[in-house]
Scaffold this motif. Structure first.
Motif: not given
Length: 109
Positions: A1-22
């Motif tokens: 059985m594969m462990s679940t991974v947690t991805i932590g996401f935070s943005r730094r300077e480029q707010f405008s790219l956050a939705a696309e990255c998500l």
């Protein structure tokens, strides 16, 4: 059985790219994962775009802060809020095309 991974996401300077990255996280992650999004006082217009990507997803947890956070502060919030064995922290400071090649992994023991 594969462990679940947690991805932590935070943005730094480029707010405008956050939705696309998500969106790319959801499009290109093929293993079970939980996503913790750290909102460090994101401007409203960009937060609304991010919310559209996150809407209706059961594997998402959002942490809000009323101020801009340094990368280590955001990373520590993710680690404190998570209980899975593996945590992947993505800090948005590059274009979405380079997102896949820039990350830091942590094994929580």
């Amino acid at each position: 059985m594969m462990s679940t991974v947690t991805i932590g996401f935070s943005r730094r300077e480029q707010f405008s790219l956050a939705a696309e990255c998500l969106q790319r996280i959801f499009d290109y992650t093929y293993i079970p994962f939980n996503l913790i999004v750290v909102d460090g006082n994101t401007p409203k217009v960009y937060w609304q775009q991010m919310e559209q990507v996150l809407e209706g997803r059961s594997n998402v947890k959002i942490l809000h802060a009323d101020r801009y956070l340094m990368p280590n502060q955001a990373k520590n919030l993710v680690i404190q809020a998570d209980f899975s064995r593996y945590v992947e922290n993505l800090s948005l400071n590059l274009s979405p095309k380079r997102l896949r090649s820039t990350h830091k992994s942590y094994k929580v023991v």
